[in-house]
Design a protein around this motif. Structure first.
Motif, PDB file in Angstrom:
ATOM      1  N   GLY A   1       0.817  -1.212   0.000  1.00  0.00           N
ATOM      2  CA  GLY A   1       0.000   0.000   0.000  1.00  0.00           C
ATOM      3  C   GLY A   1       0.849   1.260   0.000  1.00  0.00           C
ATOM      4  O   GLY A   1       0.580   2.218  -0.746  1.00  0.00           O
ATOM      5  N   LEU A   2       1.884   1.282   0.870  1.00  0.00           N
ATOM      6  CA  LEU A   2       2.773   2.442   0.904  1.00  0.00           C
ATOM      7  C   LEU A   2       3.516   2.629  -0.410  1.00  0.00           C
ATOM      8  O   LEU A   2       3.659   3.752  -0.913  1.00  0.00           O
ATOM      9  CB  LEU A   2       3.774   2.290   2.063  1.00  0.00           C
ATOM     10  CG  LEU A   2       3.193   2.382   3.480  1.00  0.00           C
ATOM     11  CD1 LEU A   2       4.257   2.056   4.516  1.00  0.00           C
ATOM     12  CD2 LEU A   2       2.637   3.790   3.724  1.00  0.00           C
ATOM     13  N   ALA A   3       3.982   1.489  -0.971  1.00  0.00           N
ATOM     14  CA  ALA A   3       4.687   1.562  -2.252  1.00  0.00           C
ATOM     15  C   ALA A   3       3.752   2.050  -3.354  1.00  0.00           C
ATOM     16  O   ALA A   3       4.132   2.860  -4.208  1.00  0.00           O
ATOM     17  CB  ALA A   3       5.265   0.193  -2.602  1.00  0.00           C
ATOM     18  N   GLY A   4       2.504   1.583  -3.341  1.00  0.00           N
ATOM     19  CA  GLY A   4       1.534   2.013  -4.347  1.00  0.00           C
ATOM     20  C   GLY A   4       1.262   3.507  -4.267  1.00  0.00           C
ATOM     21  O   GLY A   4       1.224   4.226  -5.282  1.00  0.00           O
ATOM     22  N   LEU A   5       1.073   4.004  -3.031  1.00  0.00           N
ATOM     23  CA  LEU A   5       0.824   5.424  -2.848  1.00  0.00           C
ATOM     24  C   LEU A   5       2.022   6.258  -3.319  1.00  0.00           C
ATOM     25  O   LEU A   5       1.864   7.290  -3.993  1.00  0.00           O
ATOM     26  CB  LEU A   5       0.538   5.712  -1.369  1.00  0.00           C
ATOM     27  CG  LEU A   5       0.260   7.175  -0.994  1.00  0.00           C
ATOM     28  CD1 LEU A   5      -0.976   7.687  -1.714  1.00  0.00           C
ATOM     29  CD2 LEU A   5       0.094   7.319   0.516  1.00  0.00           C
ATOM     30  N   ALA A   6       3.228   5.805  -2.973  1.00  0.00           N
ATOM     31  CA  ALA A   6       4.443   6.516  -3.376  1.00  0.00           C
ATOM     32  C   ALA A   6       4.584   6.553  -4.890  1.00  0.00           C
ATOM     33  O   ALA A   6       4.952   7.583  -5.474  1.00  0.00           O
ATOM     34  CB  ALA A   6       5.660   5.857  -2.729  1.00  0.00           C
ATOM     35  N   LEU A   7       4.289   5.406  -5.561  1.00  0.00           N
ATOM     36  CA  LEU A   7       4.423   5.336  -7.022  1.00  0.00           C
ATOM     37  C   LEU A   7       3.425   6.261  -7.717  1.00  0.00           C
ATOM     38  O   LEU A   7       3.749   6.944  -8.690  1.00  0.00           O
ATOM     39  CB  LEU A   7       4.249   3.898  -7.495  1.00  0.00           C
ATOM     40  CG  LEU A   7       5.378   2.926  -7.123  1.00  0.00           C
ATOM     41  CD1 LEU A   7       5.016   1.504  -7.554  1.00  0.00           C
ATOM     42  CD2 LEU A   7       6.685   3.352  -7.790  1.00  0.00           C
ATOM     43  N   VAL A   8       2.192   6.294  -7.221  1.00  0.00           N
ATOM     44  CA  VAL A   8       1.178   7.175  -7.827  1.00  0.00           C
ATOM     45  C   VAL A   8       1.585   8.646  -7.672  1.00  0.00           C
ATOM     46  O   VAL A   8       1.511   9.437  -8.623  1.00  0.00           O
ATOM     47  CB  VAL A   8      -0.205   6.914  -7.184  1.00  0.00           C
ATOM     48  CG1 VAL A   8      -1.199   7.986  -7.637  1.00  0.00           C
ATOM     49  CG2 VAL A   8      -0.723   5.538  -7.571  1.00  0.00           C
ATOM     50  N   LEU A   9       2.004   9.007  -6.448  1.00  0.00           N
ATOM     51  CA  LEU A   9       2.427  10.395  -6.221  1.00  0.00           C
ATOM     52  C   LEU A   9       3.627  10.757  -7.078  1.00  0.00           C
ATOM     53  O   LEU A   9       3.695  11.854  -7.657  1.00  0.00           O
ATOM     54  CB  LEU A   9       2.758  10.598  -4.742  1.00  0.00           C
ATOM     55  CG  LEU A   9       1.571  10.579  -3.778  1.00  0.00           C
ATOM     56  CD1 LEU A   9       2.053  10.674  -2.336  1.00  0.00           C
ATOM     57  CD2 LEU A   9       0.613  11.744  -4.081  1.00  0.00           C
ATOM     58  N   LEU A  10       4.581   9.859  -7.197  1.00  0.00           N
ATOM     59  CA  LEU A  10       5.768  10.120  -8.013  1.00  0.00           C
ATOM     60  C   LEU A  10       5.391  10.304  -9.475  1.00  0.00           C
ATOM     61  O   LEU A  10       5.898  11.208 -10.157  1.00  0.00           O
ATOM     62  CB  LEU A  10       6.772   8.971  -7.845  1.00  0.00           C
ATOM     63  CG  LEU A  10       8.097   9.120  -8.620  1.00  0.00           C
ATOM     64  CD1 LEU A  10       8.836  10.376  -8.172  1.00  0.00           C
ATOM     65  CD2 LEU A  10       8.972   7.888  -8.415  1.00  0.00           C
ATOM     66  N   GLY A  11       4.507   9.459  -9.966  1.00  0.00           N
ATOM     67  CA  GLY A  11       4.072   9.587 -11.356  1.00  0.00           C
ATOM     68  C   GLY A  11       3.378  10.920 -11.617  1.00  0.00           C
ATOM     69  O   GLY A  11       3.606  11.578 -12.641  1.00  0.00           O
ATOM     70  N   LEU A  12       2.497  11.337 -10.673  1.00  0.00           N
ATOM     71  CA  LEU A  12       1.791  12.609 -10.830  1.00  0.00           C
ATOM     72  C   LEU A  12       2.740  13.802 -10.760  1.00  0.00           C
ATOM     73  O   LEU A  12       2.584  14.793 -11.483  1.00  0.00           O
ATOM     74  CB  LEU A  12       0.709  12.737  -9.759  1.00  0.00           C
ATOM     75  CG  LEU A  12      -0.470  11.751  -9.888  1.00  0.00           C
ATOM     76  CD1 LEU A  12      -1.404  11.880  -8.688  1.00  0.00           C
ATOM     77  CD2 LEU A  12      -1.246  11.993 -11.191  1.00  0.00           C
ATOM     78  N   ILE A  13       3.740  13.714  -9.885  1.00  0.00           N
ATOM     79  CA  ILE A  13       4.718  14.800  -9.775  1.00  0.00           C
ATOM     80  C   ILE A  13       5.518  14.938 -11.065  1.00  0.00           C
ATOM     81  O   ILE A  13       5.730  16.047 -11.586  1.00  0.00           O
ATOM     82  CB  ILE A  13       5.655  14.556  -8.576  1.00  0.00           C
ATOM     83  CG1 ILE A  13       4.892  14.745  -7.263  1.00  0.00           C
ATOM     84  CG2 ILE A  13       6.865  15.476  -8.628  1.00  0.00           C
ATOM     85  CD1 ILE A  13       5.683  14.353  -6.027  1.00  0.00           C
ATOM     86  N   ILE A  14       5.967  13.810 -11.609  1.00  0.00           N
ATOM     87  CA  ILE A  14       6.733  13.849 -12.868  1.00  0.00           C
ATOM     88  C   ILE A  14       5.882  14.417 -13.995  1.00  0.00           C
ATOM     89  O   ILE A  14       6.347  15.211 -14.818  1.00  0.00           O
ATOM     90  CB  ILE A  14       7.254  12.446 -13.223  1.00  0.00           C
ATOM     91  CG1 ILE A  14       8.283  11.987 -12.176  1.00  0.00           C
ATOM     92  CG2 ILE A  14       7.870  12.434 -14.612  1.00  0.00           C
ATOM     93  CD1 ILE A  14       8.759  10.564 -12.367  1.00  0.00           C
ATOM     94  N   TYR A  15       4.615  14.055 -14.020  1.00  0.00           N
ATOM     95  CA  TYR A  15       3.719  14.607 -15.048  1.00  0.00           C
ATOM     96  C   TYR A  15       3.549  16.114 -14.873  1.00  0.00           C
ATOM     97  O   TYR A  15       3.551  16.881 -15.837  1.00  0.00           O
ATOM     98  CB  TYR A  15       2.349  13.923 -14.974  1.00  0.00           C
ATOM     99  CG  TYR A  15       1.277  14.686 -15.721  1.00  0.00           C
ATOM    100  CD1 TYR A  15       1.244  14.711 -17.114  1.00  0.00           C
ATOM    101  CD2 TYR A  15       0.332  15.435 -15.019  1.00  0.00           C
ATOM    102  CE1 TYR A  15       0.285  15.445 -17.790  1.00  0.00           C
ATOM    103  CE2 TYR A  15      -0.645  16.157 -15.682  1.00  0.00           C
ATOM    104  CZ  TYR A  15      -0.662  16.166 -17.073  1.00  0.00           C
ATOM    105  OH  TYR A  15      -1.607  16.897 -17.736  1.00  0.00           O
TER     106      TYR A  15
END
Length: 517
Positions: free
Chosen positions: A10-24
């Motif tokens: 769950g933590l990894a999933g949240l981190a990956l989504v946030l990272l993807g949105l930040i890069i976008y």
């Protein structure tokens, strides 16, 4: 084991989504990397919710959840108060400029001009959409000072009819209009805007005549010794500048608002002196700048106007000038006597090779002379160096400092100027005004922009022309110390400095708390 991996997932999933949105957000485009990060992160989050559904459901109805909801409501309440306070501040704001160069403050002269507006002024700026942020901030400052000042920013590509009406040929053009008058400027600086304001709000034209024929400073000379900068500054404030050879005239022209004699090297003929004297007696305005050892015919002339001109050169031994690369024969004045001309004037002025100008012990009847600018106590009026080349104070011979090098004189006119009089001066008073400097080089191109020299010269013109509201420190472009960032760099600072770093501290705090518990 499953619960442990579910939490990590769950933590990894949240981190990956946030990272993807930040890069976008930084790149403003979806790439393969952002898509993969968001998709993988979303799958991990969904898996976490499925595996921990019962635990999540129980947590939502637990006592701690109720406390959490209360805390959330309190946070919302606090944010509501903050929003209300911001709304009130937006309507009743108080601004403080803490920058060293005062880049967000208007110059004293600009403020004076705005506060003395009698008619509405409108400024229309023609800029591409999104490129007028800096000028909009400046115009907003103007409008905050006076309710008579209005502005509008227009994209000429979207309103070609309006651009054609004003004859706009380039982006960045400003049109300043008031009471049927119009001025166009292409440089969006405070100095240009304020000068345009002066131009469209002043009635009539005031002429300033500079004498020629006796080695006076050349208005067209752009070299160090020339007066081209002084001429340009006067024209920017809507004065009409002309030269005059008095030897060819019978009298000073009736449209002369100010007569300037700038550093004559030879004496005036008696006829010319009589013309100047008659002009003053009838309420004329004269700016006289006398260099050491030159045009000594004015020494006797000025005694009838309550002034003594020294046959000396002012030496300043205080050493203050050395901080600015000036020698002892370039005295500095930092304090001024109380007068309209020098009110709130707190800027140093430099006078290369000046002579003393003193108030006479016995002034003629009706004449009021005032000394305005004195050098430091460690200065004197040197007399022997003019012949021997030796610079040293001689007790009883040289003039002990502080030495005055600027004086003003006022005198009631012999009679009021009438329309039919050849001296129709076009002024509102019948007082003669005279300003005498013991130096002319302070207003030359070399020194005009140094400290307060240019302002002192223009304030003198304004006082003589009876434009007292223009007597102030004029605007100048401050040093731009802003850090320019790209859109991408700004967002990176936002996410990593404002969001990520506090988030890391918050997570560490939770981990430490749980371990201690």
């Amino acid at each position: 084991m499953i619960n442990k991996y579910a939490h990590l997932g769950g933590l990894a999933g949240l981190a990956l989504v946030l990272l993807g949105l930040i890069i976008y957000s930084i790149n403003s485009v979806f790439t393969v990397v952002t898509n993969v990060l968001i998709i993988v992160g979303a799958i991990l989050l969904i898996a976490f919710i499925v595996l921990k559904f019962k635990t999540i459901k129980q947590g939502m109805t637990s006592r701690s959840a109720k406390f959490g909801s209360n805390a959330a409501l309190l946070i919302i309440f606090v944010f509501g108060i903050i929003i209300i306070v911001n709304v009130l501040l937006s309507r009743f704001s108080y601004r403080v400029d803490t920058t060293s160069a005062k880049i967000y403050s208007l110059a004293e002269q600009t403020t004076k001009v705005l506060r003395n507006l009698d008619n509405d002024v409108k400024v229309i700026g023609f800029f591409k959409t999104g490129s007028a942020q800096q000028i909009e901030e400046l115009l907003l400052e103007y409008s905050n000072v006076s309710s008579r000042f209005k502005y509008e920013l227009v994209d000429p590509d979207k309103k070609p009819g309006l651009a054609k009406r004003y004859g706009i040929k380039a982006y960045g053009t400003l049109v300043v209009e008031s009471n049927g008058k119009e001025e166009k400027i292409e440089k969006s600086s405070e100095e240009e805007i304020t000068n345009a304001l002066i131009s469209v709000t002043r009635d009539g034209i005031k002429k300033v005549y500079f004498t020629t024929g006796h080695g006076e400073k050349d208005l067209e000379n752009e070299d160090k010794a020339g007066f081209s900068a002084a001429k340009a500054a006067a024209e920017d404030e809507n004065y009409v500048i002309e030269t005059i050879l008095l030897a060819e005239q019978d009298s000073i022209p009736s449209d002369c608002s100010v007569l300037v004699i700038a550093g004559p090297q030879s004496d005036f003929f008696q006829k010319e002196l009589d013309m100047v004297d008659s002009y003053l007696e009838k309420g004329g305005k004269l700016l006289l700048m006398l260099d050491p050892g030159a045009a000594n015919g004015f020494v006797k002339f000025l005694t009838f106007w309550g002034l003594d001109v020294g046959n000396d050169i002012v030496v300043d031994a205080s050493g203050v000038g050395q901080l600015f690369g000036a020698g002892p024969t370039i005295p500095i004045v930092s304090q001024y006597e109380d007068h309209v001309l020098t009110k709130d004037f707190n800027v140093m002025t430099f006078y290369p090779e000046a002579r003393s100008i003193s108030k006479a012990e016995y002034a003629p009847k009706g004449v009021t002379a005032t000394e305005l600018a004195k050098t430091s106590p460690r200065s004197w009026g040197e007399t022997s160096s003019l012949t021997s080349g030796k610079i040293a104070f001689d007790e009883g011979k040289d003039l002990q400092g502080p030495v005055n090098i600027l004086a003003v004189v006022e005198k009631d006119a012999a009679k009021a100027a009438k329309k039919e009089d050849k001296y129709n001066l076009g002024t509102s008073t019948t007082k003669a005004r005279l300003i005498v400097f013991g130096d002319s080089d302070f207003a030359s191109n070399s020194y005009f922009s140094v400290q307060g020299n240019g302002n002192m010269f223009m304030n003198s013109i304004s006082w003589l022309a009876e434009n007292e509201d223009l007597i102030a420190i004029r605007p100048r472009d401050p040093e731009d110390r802003r850090l320019n960032l790209t859109k991408k760099q700004s967002k990176m600072i936002l996410y990593f400095g404002v969001i990520l770093l506090p988030l890391v501290v918050f997570v560490i705090g939770i981990v430490v708390y749980r371990k201690r518990k």
